[in-house]
Design a protein around this motif. Structure first.
Motif, PDB file in Angstrom:
ATOM      1  N   ALA A   3      -6.844 -46.179  12.706  1.00  0.00           N
ATOM      2  CA  ALA A   3      -7.861 -46.381  11.524  1.00  0.00           C
ATOM      3  C   ALA A   3      -9.205 -46.840  12.030  1.00  0.00           C
ATOM      4  CB  ALA A   3      -7.363 -47.978  11.054  1.00  0.00           C
ATOM      5  N   SER A   4      -9.485 -47.217  13.478  1.00  0.00           N
ATOM      6  CA  SER A   4     -10.631 -47.357  13.965  1.00  0.00           C
ATOM      7  C   SER A   4     -11.341 -46.256  14.502  1.00  0.00           C
ATOM      8  CB  SER A   4     -10.537 -48.686  14.970  1.00  0.00           C
ATOM      9  OG  SER A   4     -10.072 -48.232  16.015  1.00  0.00           O
ATOM     10  N   MET A   5     -10.547 -45.319  14.783  1.00  0.00           N
ATOM     11  CA  MET A   5     -11.121 -44.205  15.445  1.00  0.00           C
ATOM     12  C   MET A   5     -11.989 -44.286  16.735  1.00  0.00           C
ATOM     13  SD  MET A   5     -11.069 -41.317  12.277  1.00  0.00           S
ATOM     14  CE  MET A   5     -11.839 -42.239  11.140  1.00  0.00           C
ATOM     15  N   GLY A   6     -13.081 -43.543  16.783  1.00  0.00           N
ATOM     16  CA  GLY A   6     -13.846 -43.909  18.186  1.00  0.00           C
ATOM     17  C   GLY A   6     -14.480 -45.014  18.278  1.00  0.00           C
ATOM     18  N   SER A   7     -14.633 -45.826  17.060  1.00  0.00           N
ATOM     19  CA  SER A   7     -15.135 -47.078  16.904  1.00  0.00           C
ATOM     20  C   SER A   7     -14.700 -47.992  17.962  1.00  0.00           C
ATOM     21  CB  SER A   7     -15.245 -47.567  15.601  1.00  0.00           C
ATOM     22  OG  SER A   7     -16.038 -46.802  14.648  1.00  0.00           O
ATOM     23  N   LEU A   8     -13.393 -47.952  18.298  1.00  0.00           N
ATOM     24  CA  LEU A   8     -12.736 -48.947  19.120  1.00  0.00           C
ATOM     25  C   LEU A   8     -13.260 -48.763  20.582  1.00  0.00           C
ATOM     26  CD1 LEU A   8      -9.887 -50.423  19.605  1.00  0.00           C
ATOM     27  CD2 LEU A   8      -8.810 -48.449  20.487  1.00  0.00           C
ATOM     28  N   THR A   9     -14.008 -47.727  20.897  1.00  0.00           N
ATOM     29  CA  THR A   9     -14.309 -47.586  22.330  1.00  0.00           C
ATOM     30  C   THR A   9     -15.822 -47.875  22.327  1.00  0.00           C
ATOM     31  OG1 THR A   9     -15.308 -45.488  22.038  1.00  0.00           O
ATOM     32  CG2 THR A   9     -13.017 -45.639  22.708  1.00  0.00           C
ATOM     33  N   ARG A  10     -16.320 -48.372  21.313  1.00  0.00           N
ATOM     34  CA  ARG A  10     -18.051 -48.501  21.028  1.00  0.00           C
ATOM     35  C   ARG A  10     -18.098 -50.190  20.940  1.00  0.00           C
ATOM     36  NH1 ARG A  10     -18.074 -43.499  18.982  1.00  0.00           N
ATOM     37  NH2 ARG A  10     -17.809 -44.275  16.767  1.00  0.00           N
ATOM     38  N   VAL A  11     -17.073 -50.721  20.310  1.00  0.00           N
ATOM     39  CA  VAL A  11     -17.283 -52.194  20.127  1.00  0.00           C
ATOM     40  C   VAL A  11     -16.333 -52.956  21.162  1.00  0.00           C
ATOM     41  CG1 VAL A  11     -16.858 -53.684  18.420  1.00  0.00           C
ATOM     42  CG2 VAL A  11     -17.605 -51.621  17.532  1.00  0.00           C
ATOM     43  N   SER A  12     -17.085 -54.049  21.732  1.00  0.00           N
ATOM     44  CA  SER A  12     -16.191 -54.510  22.797  1.00  0.00           C
ATOM     45  C   SER A  12     -15.410 -55.890  22.149  1.00  0.00           C
ATOM     46  CB  SER A  12     -17.332 -55.522  23.863  1.00  0.00           C
ATOM     47  OG  SER A  12     -16.801 -56.152  24.768  1.00  0.00           O
ATOM     48  N   ILE A  13     -14.010 -55.783  22.301  1.00  0.00           N
ATOM     49  CA  ILE A  13     -13.188 -56.523  21.380  1.00  0.00           C
ATOM     50  C   ILE A  13     -12.598 -57.586  22.541  1.00  0.00           C
ATOM     51  CG2 ILE A  13     -11.175 -56.728  20.168  1.00  0.00           C
ATOM     52  CD1 ILE A  13     -11.849 -53.663  19.376  1.00  0.00           C
ATOM     53  N   THR A  14     -12.615 -58.878  22.412  1.00  0.00           N
ATOM     54  CA  THR A  14     -12.011 -60.064  23.482  1.00  0.00           C
ATOM     55  C   THR A  14     -11.111 -60.744  22.415  1.00  0.00           C
ATOM     56  OG1 THR A  14     -14.419 -59.739  24.239  1.00  0.00           O
ATOM     57  CG2 THR A  14     -12.697 -61.324  25.159  1.00  0.00           C
ATOM     58  N   TYR A  15      -9.981 -60.996  22.830  1.00  0.00           N
ATOM     59  CA  TYR A  15      -9.348 -62.122  22.430  1.00  0.00           C
ATOM     60  C   TYR A  15      -9.420 -63.356  23.055  1.00  0.00           C
ATOM     61  CZ  TYR A  15      -7.123 -58.457  19.633  1.00  0.00           C
ATOM     62  OH  TYR A  15      -6.824 -57.472  18.730  1.00  0.00           O
ATOM     63  N   ILE A  16      -9.479 -64.336  22.572  1.00  0.00           N
ATOM     64  CA  ILE A  16     -10.112 -65.668  22.856  1.00  0.00           C
ATOM     65  C   ILE A  16      -9.459 -66.794  22.160  1.00  0.00           C
ATOM     66  CG2 ILE A  16     -11.808 -65.753  21.275  1.00  0.00           C
ATOM     67  CD1 ILE A  16     -13.900 -66.110  23.674  1.00  0.00           C
ATOM     68  N   ASP A  17      -9.537 -68.005  22.918  1.00  0.00           N
ATOM     69  CA  ASP A  17      -9.478 -69.324  22.092  1.00  0.00           C
ATOM     70  C   ASP A  17     -10.629 -69.586  21.182  1.00  0.00           C
ATOM     71  OD1 ASP A  17      -9.232 -71.912  21.250  1.00  0.00           O
ATOM     72  OD2 ASP A  17      -8.167 -72.454  22.923  1.00  0.00           O
ATOM     73  N   LEU A  18     -10.554 -69.193  19.869  1.00  0.00           N
ATOM     74  CA  LEU A  18     -11.725 -69.443  19.105  1.00  0.00           C
ATOM     75  C   LEU A  18     -12.322 -70.743  18.833  1.00  0.00           C
ATOM     76  CD1 LEU A  18     -11.312 -67.227  15.653  1.00  0.00           C
ATOM     77  CD2 LEU A  18     -13.001 -67.041  17.835  1.00  0.00           C
ATOM     78  N   GLU A  19     -11.267 -71.852  19.096  1.00  0.00           N
ATOM     79  CA  GLU A  19     -11.776 -73.150  18.818  1.00  0.00           C
ATOM     80  C   GLU A  19     -12.639 -73.589  19.921  1.00  0.00           C
ATOM     81  OE1 GLU A  19      -8.189 -75.624  18.424  1.00  0.00           O
ATOM     82  OE2 GLU A  19      -9.477 -77.322  17.954  1.00  0.00           O
ATOM     83  N   MET A  20     -12.115 -73.045  21.275  1.00  0.00           N
ATOM     84  CA  MET A  20     -12.829 -73.363  22.389  1.00  0.00           C
ATOM     85  C   MET A  20     -14.241 -72.736  22.168  1.00  0.00           C
ATOM     86  SD  MET A  20     -10.484 -74.020  25.663  1.00  0.00           S
ATOM     87  CE  MET A  20     -10.812 -72.791  26.669  1.00  0.00           C
ATOM     88  N   TYR A  21     -14.183 -71.529  21.936  1.00  0.00           N
ATOM     89  CA  TYR A  21     -15.438 -70.626  21.977  1.00  0.00           C
ATOM     90  C   TYR A  21     -16.505 -71.311  20.961  1.00  0.00           C
ATOM     91  CZ  TYR A  21     -18.745 -66.895  20.643  1.00  0.00           C
ATOM     92  OH  TYR A  21     -19.927 -66.484  20.668  1.00  0.00           O
ATOM     93  N   LEU A  22     -15.906 -71.592  19.739  1.00  0.00           N
ATOM     94  CA  LEU A  22     -17.012 -71.998  18.718  1.00  0.00           C
ATOM     95  C   LEU A  22     -17.424 -73.561  19.122  1.00  0.00           C
ATOM     96  CD1 LEU A  22     -15.134 -71.008  15.607  1.00  0.00           C
ATOM     97  CD2 LEU A  22     -17.290 -70.084  16.555  1.00  0.00           C
TER      98      LEU A  22
END
Lengths: 243, 243
Positions: free
Chosen positions: B144-163
């Motif tokens: 579904a994301s096609m080439g976009s997957l390679t152009r957006v940096s995706i990070t899995y993270i503890d959102l609560e800590m990050y925010l």
């Protein structure tokens, strides 16, 4: 009670458009969607429900069935208590004013369902579909659009003829069009969105006066064009935001 | 050549996140998607392709297979010439500036794929995902994301800590928030979008400063809320339109 062979045969046949049109019936499943449709102007034909689905409609409209029988007739991975056969309503009078969305050959049921919800959200009460657009009573469209299906008037029509006759300003999304963020958009008009793979056909394009574009902010020129449903979301938001 | 039993076993296992993480590999299929990924910074592990798929990469990376073998390993209804195993890249450094999108527990692969394409379109280079968000290397997300997957940096993270740690202004879509069409939106910030059924959780909500709403124009109060992907489309458009 259980499902008769004949009922079971009709339900199965309704996955095909020609049988939906023959029987003038379509399927909706699951507590939420069925409840929304029951609370609308739609007429129920038969409701197949397990015992613990409680609802205030005449008992002669309800056929109580077992979980196992529901599993047999359901098209969902996890059937949810109820499957309803609803009557397809007659075509309503075409609305000639306001903001209208017209779809040319949109194929994907999920996209059509999303666009119907968007029309409902943005107060677009008339949605036009070319004859080749996926049928709005396709079950995947019904499940994706939920109650919005009953609040937006959807008409299948010869788009070329319609656009030739219409006097409303017409708009198409086109990369070479005017930046939509800088355009003065009118209150009334027809926004035409095209097929997922091919966009709007040339024979329709020549009938459209205004080209608008959603600017691309990413630097990469390879970025895929936006999906038809997300592009519709952004354009409807632009049409409505100043009023 | 044909596919070894071992290869076939690995390919099947990659439908599960734990095996993608173990082998550090993911699957992409079809001429268009595979070509886009081959033209990106991603590294190819093995390409399984039918004879008439021509591509300019070292032959030792290609395993030529029959249509029948492709059918066996494909997850598509209509396999399209090629299936590639790509290496999952190492996590990139987190970007701390600009407009950032953060997702809490988005479940549907189609929604995540659409949101990745939207980030690419609107020049959002950092996408944060809570650990419970669907894996971006899930094959449905990849397709579904096609080439976009390679152009957006995706990070899995503890959102609560990050925010808790972030000093950027934070935004959430909320029916009781300020009308987004009348809001002054900054160039930099974090837009947080929630789970399809439950929205953003209370523990995250308390960390977010700004509530914005997309007004509903339809008169019917029953209208379903917008789908998370279409709401993201409209909000990103609003963040970017004035710059």
């Amino acid at each position: 009670m259980s499902i008769s062979k004949n009922q079971s045969k009709i339900i199965t046949s309704l996955s095909q458009k020609k049988y939906r049109q023959k029987h003038k019936l379509f399927i909706a499943e699951g507590v939420k969607v069925v409840n929304e449709l029951l609370n609308s102007s739609l007429e129920i034909d038969t409701l197949f429900a397990v015992d613990d689905f409680q609802i205030d409609i005449p008992e002669n409209k309800i056929t109580r069935i077992s979980e196992k029988d529901l599993q047999k007739i359901s098209n969902l991975k996890t059937p949810n208590k109820v499957l309803g056969l609803f009557k397809i309503p007659n075509d309503k009078l075409l609305q000639k004013n306001g903001l209208i969305v017209a779809l040319e050959d949109v194929n994907d049921p999920g996209n059509l369902g999303t666009i119907i919800r968007l029309c409902d959200w943005f107060g677009v009460s008339q949605l036009l579909c070319s004859k080749e657009t996926v049928d709005c009573y396709n079950q995947k469209v019904v499940q994706a659009s939920m109650g919005s299906l009953t609040r937006v008037s959807i008409t299948y029509i010869d788009l070329e003829m319609y656009l030739t006759a219409s006097t409303l300003p017409t708009f198409i999304a086109d990369m070479d069009g005017e930046n939509v963020y800088k355009s003065q958009l009118p209150r009334e008009g027809v926004l035409i969105m095209g097929n997922e793979a091919n966009g709007v056909s040339d024979k329709i394009k020549v009938l459209i006066k205004n080209k608008i574009s959603i600017p691309r902010f990413g630097e990469m020129q390879e970025t895929e064009s936006l999906n038809v449903a997300t592009a519709t979301a952004i354009l409807l938001s632009e049409f409505k935001r100043s009023f």
